[in-house]
Design an enzyme around this catalytic site. Structure first.
Site, short mmCIF file in Angstrom:
data_model
loop_
_atom_site.label_atom_id
_atom_site.label_comp_id
_atom_site.label_asym_id
_atom_site.label_seq_id
_atom_site.Cartn_x
_atom_site.Cartn_y
_atom_site.Cartn_z
N TYR A 1 61.64 54.20 65.71
CA TYR A 1 61.30 52.83 65.32
C TYR A 1 61.71 51.80 66.35
O TYR A 1 62.03 50.66 66.02
CB TYR A 1 61.90 52.50 63.95
N PRO B 1 60.26 64.45 57.70
CA PRO B 1 61.30 63.74 58.45
C PRO B 1 60.73 63.04 59.66
O PRO B 1 59.85 63.55 60.35
CB PRO B 1 62.25 64.87 58.87
N CYS C 1 62.54 34.31 73.33
CA CYS C 1 62.80 32.91 72.99
C CYS C 1 62.94 32.75 71.48
O CYS C 1 62.15 32.09 70.82
CB CYS C 1 61.67 32.04 73.53
#
Length: 435
Positions: free
Chosen positions: A394, A295, A365
């Site tokens: 993440y 996990p 941008c």
């Protein structure tokens, strides 16, 4: 608070401010600046123990829970994993270096990756890691050659594609035949791998590994994968005399990012998968293998949030209201990659009615630099902090220097006390490798 279903360590203090792990998030934004990742240690520990407790009850002590450190890799996370008796998996020489630098025991490390370099293979051999998870025949032969040169004999595992549809986003499905990872069961590629491996002198392939995808809510795909892997164990035993002693079912267990997500408990997923291994082992007349879980997101994802500060609120009549924050895709690229969804809150007013539909925009941008699209918030004011929930996995690990932005710090909170475990980068840090 309904948001505690997303992050159990959230609360509201006497000042009416959002708290995480007993720390006032408004004060954290002032003290450590924004953007800032904040992680709750107690949640991380509880998630580790949920797996371990369920597996001990279901499977005895014949298992390893190996944290998938690609979700969040830094020295303090590895120290927590070591204290909790966890294994880890790494997918690069740098992750391995970080873990070893933190004092993590090498004999609890699983080394993954679909294209390991010779230098990384040698690094793992030097360290004495527990297991290489081999991706393909060329890697198997390179590892054999290195072991022959060194006079080493090792045991390894191989990554299998079991052909499972994990019912998740195509970018995070990894168990189907059309994947860059591993060798397939359905076209006899895996059997050919073992025919080649059976002739080797230094590398004994004793384990099967699979990872069928990410953000999976239902235990059933894991049970289906177990059925296919155990059937392959029986085939290997019958046709090649190869005994598989370790079964690694990977990770991919989902977490709740928004209210509508409904993941099963970690204990339920672990127990159901372990039960499937026992059931098929009995049916096929096989001994119980050492069972490995990996996990990642489900260990750290719901432990973390990201604090931003609102720079502007821009309403385009009859189109959209943009809330611009001082971070974005450089510290959280998941929306830009696959339109990941999030729940956001205003730390100064966590219980205010969410009456306005807004899109949270980043400062990079790029038109696609969004953190969340069309979500409900109370009326937002420029200058106030904003929290995006369940960003522990993440986010930091996928952060970039796009637009030359420094990476935010990670603050770990424990028992109401915050401390920096990864410092904020400076402009000088961003330029440190320039020549």
């Amino acid at each position: 608070m309904i948001e505690q279903q997303i992050m159990p360590a959230l609360g509201v203090n006497d000042a009416g401010h959002l708290t995480l792990g007993g720390c006032d998030t408004v004060a954290l934004a002032e003290q450590f600046g924004t953007p800032c990742y904040v992680m709750d240690e107690a949640t991380i520990v509880a998630n580790c123990r949920a797996f371990q407790t369920a597996l001990t009850a279901t499977y005895g002590d014949n298992y390893t829970v190996a944290y998938a450190s690609k979700a969040l890799s830094c020295k303090e996370i590895y120290r927590i994993m070591a204290r909790e008796g966890m294994g880890i998996d790494v997918v690069s020489g740098s992750e391995l270096y970080t873990a070893l630098s933190a004092g993590f025991p090498a004999d609890r490390v699983y080394f993954h990756g679909n294209n390991k370099t010779d230098e990384e293979l040698a690094q793992g051999l030097d360290a004495g890691i527990r297991r290489f998870v081999i991706d393909n025949i060329p890697e198997l032969l390179r590892l054999e050659a290195l072991c022959q040169q060194r006079g080493q004999r090792i045991e390894a595992a191989v990554r299998i594609k079991p052909g499972i549809d994990a019912h998740t986003h195509e970018f995070v499905q990894t168990g189907q035949i059309d994947s860059k990872f591993g060798v397939a069961l359905d076209n006899d590629e895996a059997l050919q791998f073992f025919r080649r491996a059976s002739a080797l002198e230094c590398v004994a392939v004793v384990g099967l590994h699979c990872h069928i995808g990410s953000q999976i809510f239902d235990p059933e795909p894991f049970a289906v994968a177990v059925e296919k892997l155990m059937g392959f164990c029986r085939q290997l035993n019958d046709e090649l005399g190869t005994a598989i002693t370790e079964l690694n079912v990977g990770g991919g267990y989902g977490i709740r990012y928004i209210d509508s997500h409904d993941p099963r408990g970690l204990d339920e997923v672990a127990a159901a998968t372990a039960d499937a291994v026992k059931r098929y082992a009995a049916q096929l007349g096989l001994p119980l293998p050492h069972l490995v879980f990996e996990p990642g997101r489900s260990i750290v994802g719901n432990a973390g949030l990201t604090l931003y500060r609102v720079g502007s609120v821009k309403t385009i009549p009859d189109v959209r209201t943009y809330v611009a924050v001082d971070g974005g895709m450089a510290d959280n690229p998941r929306f830009a990659l696959y339109e990941a969804v999030y729940h956001a809150m205003l730390p100064q007013r966590p219980t205010a009615a969410a009456s306005q539909t807004v899109t949270i925009a980043g400062r990079c941008c790029e038109s696609g630099d969004l953190v969340a699209r069309d979500i409900k918030l109370p009326p937002v004011e420029a200058g106030e902090p904003l929290a995006v929930l369940a960003t522990g996995a993440y986010n930091y690990s996928m952060a970039s220097h796009y637009n030359r932005l420094p990476k935010p710090p990670i603050v770990l909170v424990s028992g109401g006390v915050p401390r920096v475990i990864v410092r904020r980068e400076s402009y000088q840090d961003v330029c440190v490798c320039d020549v």
